[in-house]
Scaffold this motif. Sequence first.
Motif, PDB file in Angstrom:
ATOM      1  N   MET A  21       0.834  -1.205   0.000  1.00 34.11           N
ATOM      2  CA  MET A  21       0.000   0.000   0.000  1.00 34.11           C
ATOM      3  C   MET A  21       0.878   1.269   0.000  1.00 34.11           C
ATOM      4  O   MET A  21       0.621   2.206  -0.756  1.00 34.11           O
ATOM      5  CB  MET A  21      -0.841  -0.042   1.287  1.00 34.11           C
ATOM      6  CG  MET A  21      -1.910   0.967   1.399  1.00 34.11           C
ATOM      7  SD  MET A  21      -3.382   0.378   0.591  1.00 34.11           S
ATOM      8  CE  MET A  21      -4.421  -0.099   1.913  1.00 34.11           C
ATOM      9  N   ILE A  22       1.902   1.265   0.841  1.00 37.57           N
ATOM     10  CA  ILE A  22       2.727   2.475   0.973  1.00 37.57           C
ATOM     11  C   ILE A  22       3.387   2.853  -0.366  1.00 37.57           C
ATOM     12  O   ILE A  22       3.240   3.985  -0.822  1.00 37.57           O
ATOM     13  CB  ILE A  22       3.789   2.316   2.096  1.00 37.57           C
ATOM     14  CG1 ILE A  22       3.108   2.215   3.459  1.00 37.57           C
ATOM     15  CG2 ILE A  22       4.801   3.462   2.082  1.00 37.57           C
ATOM     16  CD1 ILE A  22       4.050   1.886   4.624  1.00 37.57           C
ATOM     17  N   PRO A  23       4.081   1.913  -1.023  1.00 38.97           N
ATOM     18  CA  PRO A  23       4.707   2.335  -2.285  1.00 38.97           C
ATOM     19  C   PRO A  23       3.687   2.686  -3.362  1.00 38.97           C
ATOM     20  O   PRO A  23       3.918   3.583  -4.173  1.00 38.97           O
ATOM     21  CB  PRO A  23       5.562   1.135  -2.700  1.00 38.97           C
ATOM     22  CG  PRO A  23       5.014  -0.027  -1.939  1.00 38.97           C
ATOM     23  CD  PRO A  23       4.458   0.530  -0.661  1.00 38.97           C
ATOM     24  N   GLN A 265       3.860  10.740   7.478  1.00 40.66           N
ATOM     25  CA  GLN A 265       2.490  10.323   7.143  1.00 40.66           C
ATOM     26  C   GLN A 265       2.405   8.990   6.424  1.00 40.66           C
ATOM     27  O   GLN A 265       1.332   8.456   6.207  1.00 40.66           O
ATOM     28  CB  GLN A 265       1.865  11.388   6.256  1.00 40.66           C
ATOM     29  CG  GLN A 265       0.743  12.078   6.939  1.00 40.66           C
ATOM     30  CD  GLN A 265      -0.001  12.974   5.995  1.00 40.66           C
ATOM     31  OE1 GLN A 265       0.153  12.941   4.771  1.00 40.66           O
ATOM     32  NE2 GLN A 265      -0.830  13.807   6.567  1.00 40.66           N
ATOM     33  N   ARG A 266       3.555   8.429   6.039  1.00 38.69           N
ATOM     34  CA  ARG A 266       3.525   7.152   5.315  1.00 38.69           C
ATOM     35  C   ARG A 266       3.138   6.027   6.278  1.00 38.69           C
ATOM     36  O   ARG A 266       3.659   5.920   7.365  1.00 38.69           O
ATOM     37  CB  ARG A 266       4.902   6.838   4.737  1.00 38.69           C
ATOM     38  CG  ARG A 266       5.351   7.795   3.673  1.00 38.69           C
ATOM     39  CD  ARG A 266       6.774   7.493   3.273  1.00 38.69           C
ATOM     40  NE  ARG A 266       6.857   6.489   2.235  1.00 38.69           N
ATOM     41  CZ  ARG A 266       7.507   5.359   2.354  1.00 38.69           C
ATOM     42  NH1 ARG A 266       8.087   5.042   3.491  1.00 38.69           N
ATOM     43  NH2 ARG A 266       7.592   4.522   1.337  1.00 38.69           N
ATOM     44  N   GLY A 267       2.217   5.209   5.855  1.00 39.91           N
ATOM     45  CA  GLY A 267       1.882   4.030   6.656  1.00 39.91           C
ATOM     46  C   GLY A 267       1.003   4.352   7.845  1.00 39.91           C
ATOM     47  O   GLY A 267       0.193   5.273   7.804  1.00 39.91           O
ATOM     48  N   SER A 296       6.730  -4.541   8.319  1.00 37.72           N
ATOM     49  CA  SER A 296       5.388  -4.429   8.893  1.00 37.72           C
ATOM     50  C   SER A 296       4.794  -5.784   9.262  1.00 37.72           C
ATOM     51  O   SER A 296       3.777  -5.851   9.942  1.00 37.72           O
ATOM     52  CB  SER A 296       4.466  -3.753   7.887  1.00 37.72           C
ATOM     53  OG  SER A 296       4.327  -4.569   6.734  1.00 37.72           O
ATOM     54  N   LEU A 297       5.384  -6.879   8.799  1.00 35.90           N
ATOM     55  CA  LEU A 297       4.745  -8.182   8.992  1.00 35.90           C
ATOM     56  C   LEU A 297       5.415  -9.051  10.042  1.00 35.90           C
ATOM     57  O   LEU A 297       4.756  -9.845  10.709  1.00 35.90           O
ATOM     58  CB  LEU A 297       4.715  -8.954   7.659  1.00 35.90           C
ATOM     59  CG  LEU A 297       3.931  -8.299   6.518  1.00 35.90           C
ATOM     60  CD1 LEU A 297       4.123  -9.080   5.230  1.00 35.90           C
ATOM     61  CD2 LEU A 297       2.446  -8.223   6.855  1.00 35.90           C
ATOM     62  N   SER A 298       6.728  -8.928  10.179  1.00 40.33           N
ATOM     63  CA  SER A 298       7.403  -9.847  11.097  1.00 40.33           C
ATOM     64  C   SER A 298       7.153  -9.448  12.547  1.00 40.33           C
ATOM     65  O   SER A 298       7.005  -8.273  12.872  1.00 40.33           O
ATOM     66  CB  SER A 298       8.893  -9.919  10.798  1.00 40.33           C
ATOM     67  OG  SER A 298       9.337  -8.749  10.230  1.00 40.33           O
ATOM     68  N   GLU A 396      10.760 -13.137  -0.810  1.00 44.26           N
ATOM     69  CA  GLU A 396      11.956 -13.077  -1.663  1.00 44.26           C
ATOM     70  C   GLU A 396      13.109 -12.378  -0.946  1.00 44.26           C
ATOM     71  O   GLU A 396      14.088 -11.967  -1.545  1.00 44.26           O
ATOM     72  CB  GLU A 396      11.598 -12.389  -2.992  1.00 44.26           C
ATOM     73  CG  GLU A 396      11.705 -10.885  -3.077  1.00 44.26           C
ATOM     74  CD  GLU A 396      10.846 -10.077  -2.108  1.00 44.26           C
ATOM     75  OE1 GLU A 396      10.093 -10.642  -1.280  1.00 44.26           O
ATOM     76  OE2 GLU A 396      10.949  -8.833  -2.173  1.00 44.26           O
ATOM     77  N   GLN A 397      13.014 -12.267   0.393  1.00 45.34           N
ATOM     78  CA  GLN A 397      14.003 -11.457   1.130  1.00 45.34           C
ATOM     79  C   GLN A 397      15.423 -12.007   1.048  1.00 45.34           C
ATOM     80  O   GLN A 397      16.389 -11.246   1.069  1.00 45.34           O
ATOM     81  CB  GLN A 397      13.545 -11.307   2.585  1.00 45.34           C
ATOM     82  CG  GLN A 397      12.275 -10.461   2.697  1.00 45.34           C
ATOM     83  CD  GLN A 397      11.515 -10.697   3.994  1.00 45.34           C
ATOM     84  OE1 GLN A 397      12.004 -11.353   4.905  1.00 45.34           O
ATOM     85  NE2 GLN A 397      10.293 -10.181   4.061  1.00 45.34           N
ATOM     86  N   PHE A 398      15.586 -13.337   0.926  1.00 45.93           N
ATOM     87  CA  PHE A 398      16.945 -13.885   0.799  1.00 45.93           C
ATOM     88  C   PHE A 398      17.577 -13.487  -0.539  1.00 45.93           C
ATOM     89  O   PHE A 398      18.796 -13.367  -0.643  1.00 45.93           O
ATOM     90  CB  PHE A 398      16.937 -15.408   0.956  1.00 45.93           C
ATOM     91  CG  PHE A 398      16.843 -15.844   2.396  1.00 45.93           C
ATOM     92  CD1 PHE A 398      17.986 -16.023   3.159  1.00 45.93           C
ATOM     93  CD2 PHE A 398      15.615 -16.047   2.994  1.00 45.93           C
ATOM     94  CE1 PHE A 398      17.912 -16.410   4.494  1.00 45.93           C
ATOM     95  CE2 PHE A 398      15.522 -16.434   4.325  1.00 45.93           C
ATOM     96  CZ  PHE A 398      16.670 -16.608   5.080  1.00 45.93           C
TER      97      PHE A 398
END
Length: 487
Positions: A21-23, A265-267, A296-298, A396-398
């Motif tokens: 959402m943010i980007p 204001q982001r997020g 935001s998820l971990s 895909e973080q790795f």
Amino acid sequence: MGSKSRQLHVFFFPFMAPGHMIPMLDMAKLFTTRGVKATIITTPLNVPTVAKMIERTKTRGNGVVKIDIQTIEFPAVEAGLPEGCETTDSRTTHEKMTTFIIALAMLRQPLEQLLQNHDHPHCIVVDMLFPWAIDAVAKFGIPVLVFNSTCVFSSSALVSMRQYEPQMEVSSDSEPFVIPNFPGEIKLTRKKLPTFTEKKYVEAFFSDFMKEVGESEVRSYGVVLNSFYELEPAYANHYEKVCGRKAWYIGPLSLCNKDAEDKDQRGKESSIDKYECLKWLNTKNINSVVYICFGSLSNFNNSQLMEIAMGLEASGQQFIWVVRKDKSEKEDEDWLPKGFEKRMEGKGLIIRGWAPQVLILDHEAVGGFVTHCGWNSTLEGVAAGLPMVTWPMFAEQFLNEKLVTEVLMIGVPVGAQQCVEMSGNDNPIKKEAIEKAVRHLMEGEDAKEMRSRAKELGEMARRAIEEGGSSYSDLNALIEELKALDS
Ligand code: UDP
């Protein structure tokens, strides 16, 4: 009915999670600075979040076009979700995330209804996690752009892995394989694979779903990415020539937020007052603070938080550490060593909840970033000219870690070896590894070299979005192309 004078109008349809959402809202803001009218499509419960993030565009004036919101109903209960479940965050379990993503296909009918009843825009930008939207929108003859929310390095690595399946050729989960037909000798192991590329590791759903996502990119009008060409040119060329995608690189999108107010204001609503945060940072020397945040998820378990606290203390560095614990959970402080906060007074700041991340990263006192390698965070770190400790966890973080540490050479891996659930696993990264990586990030010759490479990339990022820069020009080219389609 196309007329050259018709103001370009673009719909943006973001996936309902902060990292998407943010980007996408930043992207909508960016389009409006070029005179394009933007409308955000979202579900009713997400309206307050969207409204908050675009609020300043309403009052700003100076040529910035205002952004509208259109809502479509999400039948959460029908889809097997709890009532009112219209977003994902750090409380969302892996399992629920799967149900949520499947359920999103139920937005197809409401989306078609909206398009039926609305003046057609020139184009719709849809999140990559809505592959079904390509056909839904195509019926109306409206071009669809897919927003691929990661970097082109990882996107094209996944295309290669889906095509050649090198992960099937190795005999164990920890035996390395090279990503075939891919620039550079990038090695991975099965343990680090995003869970959705290997059926053996998760439900077939993610595997088939991600294949659908890849195919939808090919069938769409093209792909927009939050990256800039100079950051990963070999992979951008590969993505177009070998993977067959038409793509526009228009980032870093976070750089459209120019002042402290915009960045704040982001997020979500920040859990710390921005002035308090800036006041704290203003007392620190340049490059003397490490910022630690895992997106935001971990949501780490207590034993992992304890290791982080001990590792940070042992590193001797000043820090801002964002922890997903709100104040109501304060009684449960056994995730901190005894007396930790007292000892760290003035030296370390813990933000419980949501941090104004970009505001912090952009402060000159911040000299390093410990990140989970979510693409937005990674690129925000690059844009701020910061070296990083890479601590990937899932998705895909790795792969993003490989880009940061082996291609850009601005990162130190903490040593994470395996994709884990969003809450971490029972085998936490130990304090010694954390201390070592943080010291490596902040002290010594290597740290200086990484910092100077990171600063250079940060300057390149800023040039890319300025008039005449690559991202600026790519956005112009896209806008001109969309206008030409209408004439
Ligand atoms: N973010 C933030 N404050 C926080 C946590 C996250 O502003 O306390 C923002 C961060 O700047 C980024 C986004 O949330 O823009 C997280 O996206 P990312 O791709 O890094 O990770 P995800 O949350 O999707 O795992």
